[in-house]
Write an enzyme that holds these catalytic residues in place. Structure first.
Site, PDB file in Angstrom:
ATOM      1  N   LYS A 202       0.847  -1.195   0.000  1.00 11.98           N
ATOM      2  CA  LYS A 202       0.000   0.000   0.000  1.00 11.98           C
ATOM      3  C   LYS A 202       0.878   1.239   0.000  1.00 11.98           C
ATOM      4  CE  LYS A 202      -2.622   1.491   3.586  1.00 11.98           C
ATOM      5  NZ  LYS A 202      -3.822   1.661   4.408  1.00 11.98           N
TER       6      LYS A 202
HETATM    7  C1  R5P Z   1      -3.792   4.206   8.734  1.00 11.88           C
HETATM    8  O1  R5P Z   1      -4.344   4.510   9.748  1.00 11.88           O
HETATM    9  C2  R5P Z   1      -4.201   3.019   8.035  1.00 11.88           C
HETATM   10  O2  R5P Z   1      -3.208   2.262   7.466  1.00 11.88           O
HETATM   11  C3  R5P Z   1      -5.305   3.276   7.043  1.00 11.88           C
HETATM   12  O3  R5P Z   1      -5.902   2.049   6.836  1.00 11.88           O
HETATM   13  C4  R5P Z   1      -4.872   3.849   5.720  1.00 11.88           C
HETATM   14  O4  R5P Z   1      -4.125   5.000   5.899  1.00 11.88           O
HETATM   15  C5  R5P Z   1      -6.037   4.095   4.790  1.00 11.88           C
HETATM   16  O5  R5P Z   1      -6.902   5.015   5.311  1.00 11.88           O
HETATM   17  P1  R5P Z   1      -7.071   6.475   4.698  1.00 11.88           P
HETATM   18  O6  R5P Z   1      -7.771   6.309   3.397  1.00 11.88           O
HETATM   19  O7  R5P Z   1      -7.909   7.197   5.702  1.00 11.88           O
HETATM   20  O8  R5P Z   1      -5.708   7.069   4.520  1.00 11.88           O
END
Ligand code: R5P
Length: 290
Positions: A202
């Site tokens: 990611k």
């Molecule tokens: C961080 O808190 C996590 O890895 C989230 O799952 C990730 O950042 C995705 O969430 P967002 O779209 O709010 O950035």
């Protein structure tokens, strides 16, 4: 027991060529069956894409806006997601075991927003991940950060445990506040995690050169949604990311902090799975918002 009177020898063995067993995800055709089965609960086998709904933020932020009550804000959205990214606490307390969704379990933690965020440890045993039927485990990696080596060690430890059990590992590339978010950095961070065994990665979308990030990474990349922006803008980012080689989105705040989370999730699905442009998806969002 089967009737043994008429045991016929098989004769229809076809030719020497095996039936093609192509897999829908880049770099992962050689993985074991259980690993591929779990990945198929995250990435739709029909198009190799995923819409992951991320609501694991509480593991370091507590009850942030939109996640005050997971039962009220997230539960109604579950049917629209391909996969759920959450902590084991959220899963056990609030998520139904009947949804059939792939669960990407947050596997690292430790520091809160009140301290140094990169100082994470692994925060779940592989036994509990198996018990929870995790489709993948997610670990934060801080390339270039204060705890770079420690977080890489968290990744490689989890990869060893995950490979042994057939559980994929998602490397989440976290970027320090003072670091430059450009293609060169994300090529470095994503490639390092893939080389060290991450099953998928990611990262964040960037305007210039994102396609070089996806092409230099030998496993699928999903993008994080990032901080809440206007729906039109978030859909544009999702659209561009998919056009430039992302295999999906892992979106949190831009869904659950929207005035109309279900409409937003439908629009994101339109971009990821149905080939909608950002404009078409925004029109879908508006039509579902009333
Ligand atoms: C961080 O808190 C996590 O890895 C989230 O799952 C990730 O950042 C995705 O969430 P967002 O779209 O709010 O950035």
């Amino acid at each position: 027991m089967a009737d043994l009177d008429d045991l016929r020898d098989g004769t229809d063995f076809g030719g020497a060529d095996p039936v093609a067993t192509g897999f829908h995800l880049k770099g992962l055709a050689g993985q074991d069956w259980g690993m591929r089965a779990r990945l198929s609960r995250i990435f739709d086998p029909r198009d190799g894409k995923t819409v992951m709904l991320a609501f694991d933020h509480g593991y370091f932020q507590g009850p942030t806006s939109g996640l005050e009550r997971l039962d009220r804000s997230i539960l109604p959205l579950v049917p629209q997601a391909d996969a759920l990214m959450c902590t084991r606490g959220a899963l056990r307390t609030t998520m139904p075991p009947t949804s059939g969704k792939g669960v990407v379990l947050r596997a690292s933690g430790g520091p809160s927003v009140l301290s140094e965020l990169s100082n994470e440890e692994l925060a779940i045993s592989i036994d509990d991940a198996v018990r929870l039927d995790a489709a993948a485990l997610a670990v934060q990696v801080f390339i270039g950060g204060e705890n770079e080596t420690k977080s890489v060690k968290n990744l490689t430890t989890l990869v060893d445990q995950g490979q042994a059990m057939g559980i994929p590992v998602l490397a989440v590339t976290a970027v320090g506040r003072d670091m430059v978010r450009d293609a060169r950095y994300f090529r470095l961070a994503t490639r390092i995690t893939a080389e060290l065994g991450a099953t998928f990665v990611k990262t964040y979308y960037i305007e210039d050169g994102f396609e070089t990030v996806t092409s230099a990474c030998p496993v699928p990349i999903v993008i994080a949604g990032g901080k809440k922006v206007e729906e039109r803008e978030a859909l544009q980012v999702a659209y561009r990311a998919i056009q430039e080689g992302a295999a999906g989105v892992d979106m949190g705040r831009n869904v659950f902090q929207s005035e109309h989370p279900a409409a937003m999730l439908a629009a994101v699905r339109g971009v990821v799975h149905d080939g909608l442009t950002a404009g078409e998806a925004y029109a879908l969002f508006e039509s579902h918002s009333h």
